[in-house]
Design an enzyme around this catalytic site. Structure first.
Site, PDB file in Angstrom:
ATOM      1  N   THR A  73       0.857  -1.191   0.000  1.00  0.00           N
ATOM      2  CA  THR A  73       0.000   0.000   0.000  1.00  0.00           C
ATOM      3  C   THR A  73       0.883   1.228   0.000  1.00  0.00           C
ATOM      4  O   THR A  73       1.916   1.226   0.666  1.00  0.00           O
ATOM      5  CB  THR A  73      -0.849   0.057   1.297  1.00  0.00           C
ATOM      6  OG1 THR A  73      -1.714  -1.063   1.330  1.00  0.00           O
ATOM      7  CG2 THR A  73      -1.679   1.328   1.400  1.00  0.00           C
TER       8      THR A  73
ATOM      9  N   ARG B 245     -13.042  -8.910  -1.967  1.00  0.00           N
ATOM     10  CA  ARG B 245     -12.273  -8.709  -0.730  1.00  0.00           C
ATOM     11  C   ARG B 245     -11.906  -7.222  -0.578  1.00  0.00           C
ATOM     12  O   ARG B 245     -11.500  -6.557  -1.518  1.00  0.00           O
ATOM     13  CB  ARG B 245     -10.992  -9.541  -0.789  1.00  0.00           C
ATOM     14  CG  ARG B 245     -10.111  -9.467   0.466  1.00  0.00           C
ATOM     15  CD  ARG B 245      -8.991  -8.458   0.342  1.00  0.00           C
ATOM     16  NE  ARG B 245      -8.069  -8.521   1.477  1.00  0.00           N
ATOM     17  CZ  ARG B 245      -7.095  -7.646   1.675  1.00  0.00           C
ATOM     18  NH1 ARG B 245      -6.899  -6.647   0.837  1.00  0.00           N
ATOM     19  NH2 ARG B 245      -6.303  -7.743   2.723  1.00  0.00           N
ATOM     20  N   VAL B 246     -12.090  -6.723   0.622  1.00  0.00           N
ATOM     21  CA  VAL B 246     -11.693  -5.346   0.950  1.00  0.00           C
ATOM     22  C   VAL B 246     -10.699  -5.422   2.103  1.00  0.00           C
ATOM     23  O   VAL B 246     -10.904  -6.178   3.063  1.00  0.00           O
ATOM     24  CB  VAL B 246     -12.932  -4.510   1.341  1.00  0.00           C
ATOM     25  CG1 VAL B 246     -12.519  -3.166   1.925  1.00  0.00           C
ATOM     26  CG2 VAL B 246     -13.840  -4.294   0.122  1.00  0.00           C
TER      27      VAL B 246
ATOM     28  N   ASP C  34      -7.767  -3.222   4.774  1.00  0.00           N
ATOM     29  CA  ASP C  34      -7.834  -2.212   5.828  1.00  0.00           C
ATOM     30  C   ASP C  34      -7.782  -0.784   5.298  1.00  0.00           C
ATOM     31  O   ASP C  34      -8.261   0.145   5.953  1.00  0.00           O
ATOM     32  CB  ASP C  34      -6.662  -2.405   6.813  1.00  0.00           C
ATOM     33  CG  ASP C  34      -5.310  -2.317   6.104  1.00  0.00           C
ATOM     34  OD1 ASP C  34      -5.171  -2.932   5.019  1.00  0.00           O
ATOM     35  OD2 ASP C  34      -4.405  -1.636   6.606  1.00  0.00           O
TER      36      ASP C  34
HETATM   37  N1  ASP Z   1      -2.987  -3.403   3.700  1.00  0.00           N
HETATM   38  C1  ASP Z   1      -3.216  -3.820   2.345  1.00  0.00           C
HETATM   39  C2  ASP Z   1      -4.427  -4.710   2.320  1.00  0.00           C
HETATM   40  O1  ASP Z   1      -4.479  -5.653   3.076  1.00  0.00           O
HETATM   41  C3  ASP Z   1      -2.072  -4.505   1.695  1.00  0.00           C
HETATM   42  C4  ASP Z   1      -0.696  -4.052   2.089  1.00  0.00           C
HETATM   43  O2  ASP Z   1      -0.515  -2.919   2.476  1.00  0.00           O
HETATM   44  O3  ASP Z   1       0.247  -4.842   1.999  1.00  0.00           O
HETATM   45  O4  ASP Z   1      -5.287  -4.479   1.522  1.00  0.00           O
END
Ligand code: ASP
Length: 347
Positions: A208, A236-237, A239
């Site tokens: 992210t 899928r969502v 965080d």
């Molecule tokens: N936090 C993000 C998610 O789970 C992925 C990541 O930052 O690695 O959608």
């Protein structure tokens, strides 16, 4: 307690008094470091440059965190923007959120074929009575606000990776630890930095860009944007679009953004929890560490299979981070330049 020695030295050399190893801050003697912007991973270096164009001219943290992460949305990488890896059905679906210094916030989730989800999130915040729009509704709203509907065609690298993935079709998040090129990254990356090619190196499949900033007026804002986890179940969502989990800003205290296994960040209302620790007087790094350690306790031996990381910035412009595993870094831009900092970690 682990001390991020580099941060400590940086603050000391700026003449900032009142920072002690116990993590207490004497606010009266504290000189506020502003403007400042910090962003996750090495992609944060380029993103910070975008944000700095706004901050250096006296612009708002809100404008800066939108412009900053748009830079990454435009790059081709494993995990941000339309060039990212698709879900298991072959569609790129994007999550993003933004929050300002007055608890205004907006987010989008499961958004397809729109180039800048972060800007749609901002429109949700500014033009609707809602906080979050998802899927088809988010897309319709984006189009109504003048965003172009893109083709939905996978980028060359994502297509290649997807074809590879289809051979086994197993959902297995690849943990993002021990990254290539992370050593000595400070020195060489300033201007020469190019978009990462991490997934094509087989490194991992989630990531992210998250950013928090303090502007010249002393206001905080934050943003994050991602395709979440590559080859996730359709719908899928993570965080990132969940205010309080992937992102939280309290202008009296600080701003926090997360990256890593989203499900486990949601479980502990991660970003909000870090802000609350800062409210109790913890330094940004210590506040991040407490929440990472909580996740580690909850996950027990499964903590070996996930990565979770937070970056935090407080009202005084102090910043810090903490990760579950080695290999996380974040970029910091102040008047003194833009540099990458290796994060302390738990295991
Ligand atoms: N936090 C993000 C998610 O789970 C992925 C990541 O930052 O690695 O959608």
């Amino acid at each position: 307690m682990r001390i991020n020695r580099r941060n400590f030295i940086n603050l000391s050399s700026l003449g900032i008094a009142g920072f002690t190893l116990q993590g207490f801050v004497n606010k009266e003697s504290m000189q506020v470091q502003k403007p400042i912007v910090i962003a996750t991973w090495d992609a944060g270096l380029n993103a910070n440059k975008g944000a700095w164009e706004v901050l250096s001219k006296g612009g708002t943290a809100l404008d800066a965190v939108e412009k900053g992460v748009m830079v990454t949305e435009d790059e081709i990488s494993c995990c941000v923007g339309l060039g990212a890896n698709p879900d298991r059905d072959g569609h790129v679906t994007l999550d993003a959120s933004i929050m300002d210094h007055e608890f205004n916030c907006g987010s989008v989730a499961f958004l397809e074929k729109i180039k800048h989800p972060i800007s749609v999130a901002r429109k949700v915040m500014e033009k609707t009575p809602h906080v979050m729009l998802v899927g088809e509704g988010a897309q319709q709203f984006a189009i109504s606000q003048g965003f172009n509907l893109e083709s939905g065609k996978l980028s060359e690298s994502a297509d290649k990776t997807y074809q590879q993935w289809l051979k086994k079709s197993e959902y297995k998040p690849v943990i993002n630890v021990e990254r290539q090129n992370s050593k000595n990254a400070n020195s060489q990356l300033e201007d020469k930095y190019k978009a990462p090619t991490r997934f094509s190196n087989g490194d991992w499949n989630h990531d992210t860009i998250g950013m928090v900033a303090l502007d010249a007026n002393g206001n905080l804002s934050g943003s994050c944007t991602t395709s979440g986890a590559g080859f996730k179940l359709r719908g899928r969502v993570g965080d990132s679009p969940i205010i309080g989990a992937g992102l939280y800003v309290d202008n009296e205290v600080g701003a926090v953004v997360a990256t890593g296994q989203g499900e486990d960040v949601i479980r502990v209302a991660g970003a909000s929890a870090v802000v609350e620790h800062m409210r109790q007087g913890k330094t940004p790094q210590e506040a991040c560490r407490l929440v990472v350690e909580k996740i580690r306790r909850i996950k027990k031996e499964k903590a070996a299979d996930i990565q979770v990381c937070f970056i935090a910035l407080n009202k005084n412009g102090e910043h810090g981070s903490y990760a579950l595993h080695n290999g996380f870094n974040y970029a910091v831009h102040t008047n003194e330049g833009n540099k990458l900092i290796e994060s302390p970690f738990s295991v």
